[in-house]
Design a protein around this motif. Structure first.
Motif, mmCIF file in Angstrom:
data_model
loop_
_atom_site.group_PDB
_atom_site.id
_atom_site.type_symbol
_atom_site.label_atom_id
_atom_site.label_comp_id
_atom_site.label_asym_id
_atom_site.label_seq_id
_atom_site.Cartn_x
_atom_site.Cartn_y
_atom_site.Cartn_z
ATOM 1 N N LYS A 89 0.833 -1.194 0.000
ATOM 2 C CA LYS A 89 0.000 0.000 0.000
ATOM 3 C C LYS A 89 0.874 1.254 0.000
ATOM 4 O O LYS A 89 1.734 1.416 0.856
ATOM 5 C CB LYS A 89 -0.910 0.010 1.239
ATOM 6 C CG LYS A 89 -1.877 1.169 1.275
ATOM 7 C CD LYS A 89 -2.752 1.082 2.513
ATOM 8 C CE LYS A 89 -3.723 2.260 2.571
ATOM 9 N NZ LYS A 89 -4.575 2.210 3.783
ATOM 10 N N ARG A 119 1.842 4.932 0.758
ATOM 11 C CA ARG A 119 1.463 5.879 1.791
ATOM 12 C C ARG A 119 2.213 7.191 1.573
ATOM 13 O O ARG A 119 3.428 7.194 1.406
ATOM 14 C CB ARG A 119 1.794 5.337 3.182
ATOM 15 C CG ARG A 119 1.020 4.092 3.575
ATOM 16 C CD ARG A 119 1.484 3.598 4.921
ATOM 17 N NE ARG A 119 2.913 3.294 4.897
ATOM 18 C CZ ARG A 119 3.636 3.037 5.985
ATOM 19 N NH1 ARG A 119 3.066 3.091 7.176
ATOM 20 N NH2 ARG A 119 4.909 2.752 5.901
ATOM 21 N N ARG A 176 4.840 8.576 6.034
ATOM 22 C CA ARG A 176 5.468 7.452 6.720
ATOM 23 C C ARG A 176 5.548 7.771 8.210
ATOM 24 O O ARG A 176 5.969 8.867 8.601
ATOM 25 C CB ARG A 176 6.864 7.191 6.173
ATOM 26 C CG ARG A 176 7.585 6.070 6.936
ATOM 27 C CD ARG A 176 8.981 5.811 6.443
ATOM 28 N NE ARG A 176 9.679 4.910 7.348
ATOM 29 C CZ ARG A 176 9.599 3.584 7.278
ATOM 30 N NH1 ARG A 176 8.863 3.022 6.349
ATOM 31 N NH2 ARG A 176 10.271 2.830 8.132
ATOM 32 N N ASN A 228 5.029 9.685 -3.519
ATOM 33 C CA ASN A 228 4.759 8.287 -3.832
ATOM 34 C C ASN A 228 5.455 7.819 -5.097
ATOM 35 O O ASN A 228 5.762 6.634 -5.253
ATOM 36 C CB ASN A 228 3.248 8.079 -3.979
ATOM 37 C CG ASN A 228 2.545 8.043 -2.640
ATOM 38 O OD1 ASN A 228 3.150 7.678 -1.639
ATOM 39 N ND2 ASN A 228 1.287 8.437 -2.619
ATOM 40 N N SER A 270 -3.090 14.768 0.294
ATOM 41 C CA SER A 270 -2.498 14.475 1.603
ATOM 42 C C SER A 270 -2.904 15.479 2.671
ATOM 43 O O SER A 270 -2.419 15.390 3.808
ATOM 44 C CB SER A 270 -0.970 14.472 1.478
ATOM 45 O OG SER A 270 -0.547 13.556 0.495
#
Length: 537
Positions: A399, A401, A404, A423, A466
């Protein structure tokens, strides 16, 4: 500037004229200079009533003998000075709150603020009753400086504003440090978060204007701030099983880690007109952080177990302003965003009563995505046409993310670290820099560095963003906790526990074309109580 002590001595002062029933006393706020023989003055005018014990005092701020501001009348008894000047303090606070800047796209920018203008007297009265005149003096100075800012910078002639920034605000910047404002902390706890935001945004706006004037010139370049502007106001409190740290800092007052601009032939930065507008917009921002740890205490047979976990982290980058008149200007909507958040909690330095720390999260060993495909063919007899064909496929996925999350420790201090990563390239945003000469946002051929900047365009829209729509960041997931084991002998004590946070703020162009980027950092640290008393938890 100890204006509060001077005010407190007024009722019994022997400087009043014994013959003039209406006389004035003056406190000089600035000192005349050879270039300007006029000063800004704070005056108190006395008037007795028919009751010889009753005294009425009215306050003025004047320049060149002309009043710029007049207070309400304070009615007081000469033999009783308890909370004598409560009306004056309330008036200064109310007028400061009513003028405070709002954060664009926030509820306070659209809702009426009449309730904030009617500040309840109880919190201020409690502060006056429970704190010494010396400690209250710092709080009063901050409130007075804020009210004086709106008067001198907005409502008075330009020479008065210059006097304020150079001779009044600059020497008193140290009062805005959290270490110097214990009464301000107590006031915020008792008055509530709405009053707190209004006052802190005023303080942030004041300091931003001072820093801007100092950067562009007008005689303020040689002034050195009397406080560490990179570590601005914060306070911590223990309440209802939570440790809460709140921190505020104007973005312009934070420490710059990385920046990039176009450089001219003489080696100095070159800013086009549009870049100046962008820098002006970015300057009028303030980072507002709330860090909450949930904690509990368990008394075991041979030790005490203290548990803690991150309950909530909220990072708000507020754009300070007074309306939405610049909606057509795309530069005014540009803002910094959090790119790394590092928080910590643990015992005070030198604490020998902690016998062990247990972290609740191991370092991730991330699996990479792999795909395997196998084909099997077969036939029977002499025919050349396959009679059987099979295929298998296996896939392992990870997955992706954007943030982190890591746990670490330093001694007995537990550290929680969240880092924003791209990413596509895996680059950590807080440490990213474009190669020399590269535009932050531009054409192709720049490699991964341009991909990073382009990947964070339109960052407040879309399903994979985000941040919140208003550009903020909230962490509210249930995360693994940490544990400390303490000596059983500490039962019955109230210990001091450290709590802190470090925030990195980055800027990439979002909806405008620009070669400018930067990353800044701010840090706060404070102490909270850890009660080890039966019944306290």
């Amino acid at each position: 500037m100890d204006l509060w002590s001077w005010i407190s001595d007024l009722p019994t002062s022997d400087q009043w004229s014994p013959t003039d029933p209406t006389s004035e006393l003056t406190f000089p706020l600035t000192t005349p200079t050879p270039k300007n023989d006029h000063s800004l003055e704070f005056k108190a005018r006395r008037k007795f009533s028919s009751n010889s014990d009753l005294l009425a005092i009215t306050f003025y701020v004047s320049y060149q003998e002309k009043p710029l501001w007049v207070s309400d009348t304070c009615q007081l008894h000469t033999h009783n000075t308890t909370n004598t000047f409560l009306p004056l303090v309330l008036q200064l606070l109310q007028e400061t709150i009513s003028r405070s800047p709002t954060a664009h796209d926030s509820i306070s920018a659209t809702c009426p603020r009449s309730n904030l203008q009617k500040l309840k007297p109880d919190p201020v009265s409690w502060i006056l009753d429970t704190h010494s005149s010396e400690s209250f003096s710092t709080f009063f100075n901050l409130v007075f400086l804020a009210r004086l800012f709106w008067l001198c910078a907005c409502d008075a002639p330009s020479e008065v504003g210059a006097l304020y920034f150079k001779s009044i605000l600059a020497p008193n910047l140290g009062g805005f440090s959290g270490d110097h404002s214990p009464v301000l902390r107590a006031f915020f706890v008792s008055a509530g978060v709405d009053v707190e935001l209004a006052i802190m945004r005023t303080f942030g706006y004041m300091l931003t204007k001072w820093l801007m004037l100092r950067e562009v010139g007008v005689g303020l370049q040689m002034l050195t701030p009397s406080c560490n502007l990179g570590r601005w106001f914060s306070y911590a409190a223990e309440t209802h099983g939570l440790w809460v740290l709140k921190g505020y800092a104007p973005v312009m007052a934070t420490t710059r880690c990385h920046a990039h601009t176009v450089v001219g032939g003489n080696g100095s930065p070159v800013f086009e007109a549009k870049e100046s507008v962008l820098k002006y917009a970015l300057a009028h921002q303030q980072v507002e952080a709330v860090i909450q740890f949930e904690y509990s205490v368990e008394v075991k047979e041979g030790f005490i177990l203290v548990n803690a976990r991150v309950d909530n982290i909220r990072i708000h980058v507020a754009k300070l302003g007074f309306g939405k008149g610049n909606e057509g200007n795309g530069y005014m909507h540009e803002r910094h965003f959090p790119s790394r958040v590092r928080v910590w909690v643990g015992p005070e330095v030198g604490a020998s009563y902690v016998t062990g720390l247990t972290l609740g999260r191991s370092t991730d060993n991330v699996e990479k995505e792999t795909e395997t495909q196998k084909t099997l063919k077969g036939s029977f007899g002499n025919t050349k046409v396959p009679k059987m064909k099979t295929m298998t496929r296996t896939t392992t996925r990870t997955k992706a993310r954007a943030w982190r999350w890591d746990q670490d420790s330093e001694g007995n201090m537990a550290i929680f670290d969240s880092t924003l990563c791209d990413n596509t390239t895996g680059v950590e945003i807080a440490t990213w820099q474009p190669s020399c000469g590269d535009d932050v946002v531009g054409g192709g051929g720049r490699g991964n560095r341009d991909e990073v900047a382009q990947g964070f365009q339109k960052r407040y829209t879309g399903v994979n963003r985000s941040f919140t729509k208003s550009g903020n960041w909230v962490l509210g997931e249930g995360l693994e906790g940490v544990k400390w084991r303490l000596n059983k002998e500490m039962e019955g004590s109230v210990l001091k526990w450290r709590i802190g946070g470090q925030i990195w703020l980055s800027y990439f162009p979002n909806e405008v074309k620009s070669s400018y980027f930067e990353t800044r950092c701010v840090e706060w640290c404070d102490e909270v109580d850890l009660p080890l008393i039966l019944g306290a938890y």
